[in-house]
Design an enzyme around this catalytic site. Structure first.
Site, PDB file in Angstrom:
ATOM      1  CB  CYS A   1      -0.920   0.015   1.215  1.00  0.00           C
ATOM      2  SG  CYS A   1      -1.986  -1.433   1.270  1.00  0.00           S
TER       3      CYS A   1
ATOM      4  CG  HIS B   1      -3.457   3.188   0.728  1.00  0.00           C
ATOM      5  ND1 HIS B   1      -3.767   2.676  -0.508  1.00  0.00           N
ATOM      6  CD2 HIS B   1      -3.648   2.179   1.616  1.00  0.00           C
ATOM      7  CE1 HIS B   1      -4.122   1.401  -0.363  1.00  0.00           C
ATOM      8  NE2 HIS B   1      -4.047   1.082   0.916  1.00  0.00           N
TER       9      HIS B   1
ATOM     10  CG  ASN C   1      -6.859  -1.144  -0.557  1.00  0.00           C
ATOM     11  OD1 ASN C   1      -5.950  -0.931  -1.349  1.00  0.00           O
ATOM     12  ND2 ASN C   1      -6.657  -1.269   0.742  1.00  0.00           N
TER      13      ASN C   1
HETATM   14  N1  ACO Z   1     -19.314  -9.828   4.504  1.00  0.00           N
HETATM   15  C1  ACO Z   1     -20.063 -10.199   5.555  1.00  0.00           C
HETATM   16  N2  ACO Z   1     -19.528 -10.522   6.745  1.00  0.00           N
HETATM   17  C2  ACO Z   1     -18.198 -10.471   6.867  1.00  0.00           C
HETATM   18  C3  ACO Z   1     -17.361 -10.092   5.794  1.00  0.00           C
HETATM   19  C4  ACO Z   1     -17.983  -9.767   4.572  1.00  0.00           C
HETATM   20  N3  ACO Z   1     -17.284  -9.386   3.511  1.00  0.00           N
HETATM   21  N4  ACO Z   1     -16.089 -10.114   6.219  1.00  0.00           N
HETATM   22  C5  ACO Z   1     -16.115 -10.500   7.506  1.00  0.00           C
HETATM   23  N5  ACO Z   1     -17.382 -10.721   7.896  1.00  0.00           N
HETATM   24  C6  ACO Z   1     -17.871 -11.134   9.193  1.00  0.00           C
HETATM   25  C7  ACO Z   1     -16.836 -11.865  10.005  1.00  0.00           C
HETATM   26  O1  ACO Z   1     -16.809 -13.233   9.662  1.00  0.00           O
HETATM   27  C8  ACO Z   1     -17.322 -11.622  11.412  1.00  0.00           C
HETATM   28  O2  ACO Z   1     -18.368 -12.523  11.657  1.00  0.00           O
HETATM   29  P1  ACO Z   1     -18.559 -13.154  13.123  1.00  0.00           P
HETATM   30  O3  ACO Z   1     -18.796 -11.988  14.038  1.00  0.00           O
HETATM   31  O4  ACO Z   1     -19.746 -14.047  12.950  1.00  0.00           O
HETATM   32  O5  ACO Z   1     -17.288 -13.881  13.419  1.00  0.00           O
HETATM   33  C9  ACO Z   1     -17.936 -10.225  11.333  1.00  0.00           C
HETATM   34  O6  ACO Z   1     -18.181  -9.969   9.953  1.00  0.00           O
HETATM   35  C10 ACO Z   1     -17.022  -9.168  11.879  1.00  0.00           C
HETATM   36  O7  ACO Z   1     -15.724  -9.349  11.338  1.00  0.00           O
HETATM   37  P2  ACO Z   1     -14.551  -8.373  11.661  1.00  0.00           P
HETATM   38  O8  ACO Z   1     -13.340  -8.824  10.904  1.00  0.00           O
HETATM   39  O9  ACO Z   1     -14.442  -8.191  13.126  1.00  0.00           O
HETATM   40  O10 ACO Z   1     -15.119  -7.033  10.996  1.00  0.00           O
HETATM   41  P3  ACO Z   1     -14.571  -5.598  11.110  1.00  0.00           P
HETATM   42  O11 ACO Z   1     -15.597  -4.720  11.655  1.00  0.00           O
HETATM   43  O12 ACO Z   1     -13.204  -5.550  11.712  1.00  0.00           O
HETATM   44  O13 ACO Z   1     -14.423  -5.219   9.577  1.00  0.00           O
HETATM   45  C11 ACO Z   1     -12.684  -4.966   7.969  1.00  0.00           C
HETATM   46  C12 ACO Z   1     -13.539  -5.939   8.770  1.00  0.00           C
HETATM   47  C13 ACO Z   1     -13.576  -4.175   7.037  1.00  0.00           C
HETATM   48  C14 ACO Z   1     -11.702  -5.789   7.176  1.00  0.00           C
HETATM   49  C15 ACO Z   1     -11.974  -3.984   8.924  1.00  0.00           C
HETATM   50  O14 ACO Z   1     -11.367  -4.674   9.970  1.00  0.00           O
HETATM   51  C16 ACO Z   1     -10.968  -3.154   8.209  1.00  0.00           C
HETATM   52  O15 ACO Z   1     -11.282  -2.382   7.348  1.00  0.00           O
HETATM   53  N6  ACO Z   1      -9.706  -3.263   8.628  1.00  0.00           N
HETATM   54  C17 ACO Z   1      -8.659  -2.508   7.994  1.00  0.00           C
HETATM   55  C18 ACO Z   1      -8.091  -3.364   6.985  1.00  0.00           C
HETATM   56  C19 ACO Z   1      -7.754  -2.629   5.749  1.00  0.00           C
HETATM   57  O16 ACO Z   1      -8.052  -1.483   5.517  1.00  0.00           O
HETATM   58  N7  ACO Z   1      -7.167  -3.377   4.893  1.00  0.00           N
HETATM   59  C20 ACO Z   1      -6.836  -2.872   3.631  1.00  0.00           C
HETATM   60  C21 ACO Z   1      -5.509  -3.341   3.257  1.00  0.00           C
HETATM   61  S1  ACO Z   1      -4.337  -2.667   4.293  1.00  0.00           S
HETATM   62  C22 ACO Z   1      -4.344  -1.178   3.981  1.00  0.00           C
HETATM   63  O17 ACO Z   1      -4.580  -0.828   2.835  1.00  0.00           O
HETATM   64  C23 ACO Z   1      -4.052  -0.297   5.066  1.00  0.00           C
END
Ligand code: ACO
Length: 356
Positions: A116, A283, A313
């Protein structure tokens, strides 16, 4: 000392639009979940077996070269940032050279793997080369074709819904205007949590005894060493070990801390404050991260450019695509202070300040 500037900028996104509803037809997800957590409404996917990371990069580069007012043969160095290259090796730098039809061999081509923050790392490298007078027209490209390497089953949904394809490119040139161009770049890294956001198979760790998060596991092989030195085994594929993985919440927490820190570091270095920022192009990791950073920095809506809603992204491509769109829309004008910032896998992070 010479200064460097962005002399031309271009971007390319593939035609195919994939909405959250489209993804919900193949995995257990929903438009509501994806929008709420990430702000993403759609992403673009390149045309399978026709487009590649370097071919998309070449399309963006052609526009950047034309806008820089130079000929492709004037390029004297290429920097290509991607985590989804056409081949494991050679890198996309030489492939884009060929795709663009640059036949002279006096130039160099460098591939960087900083995920990234790849574009900011590339910008910093280009800035140093121009400042020392070594090169005059550096082509810097950030491009990704994530769609070829994602897990479209429900198991991969947390990663797959976030990423999209696209490319952005700039030409970095010297400028004689002392108050214009790249004012500063700041780069950071911390390898402690390398596997928290990673794509570890295939790789030279060579063992199937690492799980997706890089933890050593006993997978029941009588002789683990038997697998040493093998990049990819059929069993890895059968067990879905060949997909990226991410501890989303861990990444989120660090990102919202590091973005403001590294932006402030650059501003302080340049004797400037958040109020001086004309446009922050973060980003495009997650709209919620950008909104958090905006709030923390006390920036207005018109000081921050977000387009993750349309493209998801796009990792190394996200900053040049967003910067290009902001410039094309007239939101980045002559004399504006532009701030770029990124955080991602590694972890690596960085920022750049540019007087446009
Ligand atoms: N659709 C539906 N449900 C989902 C999905 C999806 N696509 N993905 C995960 N879930 C579910 C999980 O299984 C979990 O279910 P459970 O509670 O029954 O176990 C629930 O949703 C919550 O999952 P979390 O991972 O805790 O969700 P969170 O609120 O953290 O959101 C996310 C996930 C969007 C990935 C968030 O953590 C995030 O944005 N993190 C930053 C990561 C990022 O930006 N990455 C990009 C690459 S790195 C960068 O560019 C900086």
């Amino acid at each position: 000392m010479l200064q460097s500037k962005i002399g031309g900028i271009g971007h390319y996104v593939p035609e195919k639009i994939v909405t959250n509803d489209d993804l919900s037809k193949v995995m257990d997800t929903s438009d509501e979940w994806v929008r709420e957590r990430t702000g993403i409404e759609a992403r673009r996917y390149g045309e399978k077996h026709k487009e590649t990371t370097s071919s998309m990069g070449a399309k963006a580069a052609t526009i950047a070269i034309e806008r820089a007012g130079i000929n492709k043969e004037d390029i004297d160095f290429i920097i290509f940032a991607t985590l989804s290259p056409d081949y494991y090796f050679p890198g996309c730098g030489v492939l884009i050279q060929r795709e663009l039809g640059i036949t002279k061999t006096e130039i160099g081509a460098l591939d960087i793997r900083n995920q990234c923050s790849g574009f900011i790392y590339g910008l910093s490298i280009a800035d140093q080369f121009v400042k020392t007078g070594m090169y005059k027209n550096i082509l810097l490209v950030g491009a990704e074709m994530h769609s070829m390497g994602l897990d479209y089953s429900t198991e991969g949904r947390n990663v797959t819904v976030i990423f999209g394809d696209g490319a952005g490119a700039v030409v970095i040139q010297p400028t004689e205007e002392a108050d214009k161009g790249i004012l500063t770049t700041k780069l950071h890294s911390d390898g402690t949590y390398a596997e928290k956001l990673a794509f570890i198979n295939p790789g030279s760790h060579g063992g199937y005894h690492f799980d997706k998060m890089g933890e050593e596991k006993d997978f029941g092989y009588p002789d683990k060493d038997e697998y040493g030195g093998i990049f990819m085994t059929q069993k890895m594929i059968d067990d879905d070990m060949h997909y990226p993985n991410m501890e989303g919440q861990f990444v989120f927490k660090l990102a919202v801390q590091k973005f403001p820190e590294v932006i402030m570091e650059a501003l302080t270095d340049a004797g400037l404050t958040p109020a001086d920022i004309g446009m922050l192009v973060p980003h495009q990791a997650n709209l919620r991260i950008s909104q958090f950073v905006q709030k923390r920095m006390g920036l207005r809506d018109d000081q921050v450019w977000n387009n993750i809603q349309k493209y998801g992204n796009t990792t190394a491509a996200s900053i040049p695509i967003a910067l290009c769109e902001a410039w094309e829309a007239g939101a980045v004008k002559d004399g504006d202070l532009v701030c770029l910032a990124a955080f991602g896998s590694g972890f690596t992070w960085g920022s750049a300040l540019i007087r446009w």
